[in-house]
Design an enzyme around this catalytic site. Sequence first.
Site, mmCIF file in Angstrom:
data_model
loop_
_atom_site.group_PDB
_atom_site.id
_atom_site.type_symbol
_atom_site.label_atom_id
_atom_site.label_comp_id
_atom_site.label_asym_id
_atom_site.label_seq_id
_atom_site.Cartn_x
_atom_site.Cartn_y
_atom_site.Cartn_z
ATOM 1 N N GLN A 194 0.826 -1.202 0.000
ATOM 2 C CA GLN A 194 0.000 0.000 0.000
ATOM 3 C C GLN A 194 0.865 1.259 0.000
ATOM 4 O OE1 GLN A 194 -2.133 -1.870 3.564
ATOM 5 N NE2 GLN A 194 -3.760 -0.627 2.688
ATOM 6 N N HIS A 211 -1.143 1.496 -4.617
ATOM 7 C CA HIS A 211 -1.501 2.915 -4.686
ATOM 8 C C HIS A 211 -0.543 3.733 -5.543
ATOM 9 C CE1 HIS A 211 -3.641 2.097 -0.632
ATOM 10 N NE2 HIS A 211 -4.440 1.868 -1.648
#
Length: 287
Positions: free
Chosen positions: A112, A130
Amino acid sequence: MPTHALPGGPGPLTAGLDEVARLLDGGGVAVLSGAGLSTESGIPDYRGVTGSLRRRTPMTYQEFVADEEGRRRYWARSHVGWRTIAEARPNAGHRAVEQLRRAGRVSAVITQNVDGLHRAAGTLDAVELHGGLDRVVCLGCGRTSPREELDRRLHAMNGAFREPDAATNADGDAELPAELVGAFRIAPCEACGSVLKPDVVFFGETVPRPRVQRCFDLVDAARALLVLGSSLTVMSGLRFVHHAARAGKPVAIVNQGTTRGDGYAVATVALPLGEALTTLADRLGTP
C-alpha cells in the site's frame, strides 16, 4: 485474538512469531505491506501514534482536479517533502522480505506504500497498489515521467524554495506556512501543457481495476497472507484479508497496534517490523 506481550521470554508474542514462521516455512505466502513497514526508514505512517492523519486530512482527488489553488498547495508541500521520500533507504524489514522472497517463502508482495522501498530492496515485481511517488502522470495526455525530472523543473521555477524544518507525512506532503504556498509556481506537462499529478492514488480516487484484480490473483495463488505494518483501516487493503479468509487461507499480521483484520488472523505479533522480520529471515535460514 489474544494481545501479545512485549519481548522478553515465552509468551503469546513468541507463540505468534512461531506461528508466522510456520506459515512462511511452508512457502507460498503473499505479503501485504503498509506504512508501518517504512517508519524505520524515516517515513512517518498515517495512523500510528505519530501518524499524519491525526494532524490533517490529505489531499483528495476531487480537490486536486477541480481547484488550481489546491494543486498549488499540494505541489508546494510535496516539492519540499519529496526529498524525505527520495533519500529514504530500505530498512531491515524491506530487506528481510526480499530475503524471504528469494528463498521461496514469500510468493508475492503487494504494498500500500508509495515510497518505492520494496523495489529499492530488490523486490522489483512488488505490486504498488496505490502507485509510486517517483513517477508523474499528465491528466491530459497520459504521459508519465520521472519525479526527479519534475523536481528539477520546480526547483528552476521556484529557486531555493525549501523549508528545512518542515514535518513530512507518509505521502511526501510537508507542512508549510500559507505564505510560502501562495508564492509557489506549479509546472504543466511539457508535452501538452495540461495538469501533472503524482502517479499515486489519492484519497477519493479509485485504484485501477486491473491492478486490484492482479492483487486478488496473487492472493488466490498464495497459500497464506501475511500483513506487515498496516492497520487495515481502509478497505483498499482489508479486502484482501477478507478475500483470503473467505477462501480458507490463514492470515497472519505483524503490526504495532491493533488492526481491523485481527479477528481474521491465526497469529498477530506486535513487534517492530525490522526486528520481527529479521528474526524470521534468520530463523528460516534464508541467504
